[in-house]
Design a protein around this motif. Structure first.
Motif, PDB file in Angstrom:
ATOM      1  N   GLU A  29       0.849  -1.188   0.000  1.00  0.00           N
ATOM      2  CA  GLU A  29       0.000   0.000   0.000  1.00  0.00           C
ATOM      3  C   GLU A  29       0.876   1.225   0.000  1.00  0.00           C
ATOM      4  N   GLY A  30       0.430   2.240  -0.723  1.00  0.00           N
ATOM      5  CA  GLY A  30       1.141   3.502  -0.765  1.00  0.00           C
ATOM      6  C   GLY A  30       0.149   4.633  -0.595  1.00  0.00           C
ATOM      7  N   PRO A  31       0.629   5.858  -0.628  1.00  0.00           N
ATOM      8  CA  PRO A  31      -0.288   6.983  -0.467  1.00  0.00           C
ATOM      9  C   PRO A  31      -1.265   7.143  -1.634  1.00  0.00           C
ATOM     10  N   LYS A  32      -0.918   6.574  -2.796  1.00  0.00           N
ATOM     11  CA  LYS A  32      -1.777   6.706  -3.977  1.00  0.00           C
ATOM     12  C   LYS A  32      -2.473   5.412  -4.361  1.00  0.00           C
ATOM     13  N   ASN A  33      -1.956   4.263  -3.969  1.00  0.00           N
ATOM     14  CA  ASN A  33      -2.484   2.972  -4.410  1.00  0.00           C
ATOM     15  C   ASN A  33      -2.706   2.032  -3.233  1.00  0.00           C
ATOM     16  N   ALA A  34      -3.655   1.130  -3.438  1.00  0.00           N
ATOM     17  CA  ALA A  34      -3.922   0.066  -2.466  1.00  0.00           C
ATOM     18  C   ALA A  34      -4.365  -1.164  -3.241  1.00  0.00           C
ATOM     19  N   PRO A  35      -4.044  -2.349  -2.756  1.00  0.00           N
ATOM     20  CA  PRO A  35      -4.483  -3.554  -3.464  1.00  0.00           C
ATOM     21  C   PRO A  35      -6.003  -3.677  -3.423  1.00  0.00           C
ATOM     22  N   ALA A  36      -6.576  -4.121  -4.532  1.00  0.00           N
ATOM     23  CA  ALA A  36      -8.026  -4.316  -4.598  1.00  0.00           C
ATOM     24  C   ALA A  36      -8.386  -5.540  -3.775  1.00  0.00           C
ATOM     25  N   GLY A  37      -9.511  -5.460  -3.103  1.00  0.00           N
ATOM     26  CA  GLY A  37      -9.982  -6.573  -2.295  1.00  0.00           C
ATOM     27  C   GLY A  37     -11.472  -6.766  -2.504  1.00  0.00           C
ATOM     28  N   ALA A  38     -12.078  -7.535  -1.640  1.00  0.00           N
ATOM     29  CA  ALA A  38     -13.504  -7.839  -1.765  1.00  0.00           C
ATOM     30  C   ALA A  38     -14.371  -6.593  -1.600  1.00  0.00           C
ATOM     31  N   GLY A  39     -13.931  -5.628  -0.813  1.00  0.00           N
ATOM     32  CA  GLY A  39     -14.727  -4.428  -0.584  1.00  0.00           C
ATOM     33  C   GLY A  39     -14.424  -3.276  -1.519  1.00  0.00           C
ATOM     34  N   THR A  40     -13.592  -3.499  -2.492  1.00  0.00           N
ATOM     35  CA  THR A  40     -13.205  -2.439  -3.419  1.00  0.00           C
ATOM     36  C   THR A  40     -14.360  -2.123  -4.361  1.00  0.00           C
TER      37      THR A  40
END
Length: 96
Positions: A29-40
């Motif tokens: 995770e970074g300030p601009k991106n996050a891994p997609a998950g079930a709640g995305t």
């Protein structure tokens, strides 16, 4: 499209499998991106397109932005100038 996805999720979600495909560590995770998950929300509009040549993951919105930019440059280069000066007609030499 990018603004909508970022607005709904707080950051741009990315597909961890696409990230791994380009050689990046998945799950970071970074300030601009996050891994997609079930709640995305709207995950298919996030960064899901692996671009191995530059080791990046792009989104459909990125593709549209790039295509529009290329089209704009091509159209600007093909545009004809409308301020052409029409040459004056040749004057016949006076005969005496």
């Amino acid at each position: 499209m990018n603004a909508l996805v970022i607005g709904l999720n707080g950051r741009m979600p990315y597909d961890p499998a696409a990230s791994a495909a380009v050689g990046n560590a998945p799950g970071l995770e970074g300030p601009k991106n996050a891994p997609a998950g079930a709640g995305t929300r709207l995950a298919p509009l996030g960064d899901i397109i692996a671009v191995p040549l530059i080791r990046k993951v792009a989104s459909p919105g990125d593709v549209l932005i790039s295509g529009g930019t290329v089209a704009l440059v091509v159209l600007a280069m093909r545009r004809t100038r409308r301020d052409h000066v029409t040459p004056a007609p040749a004057v016949a030499p006076a005969t005496a």
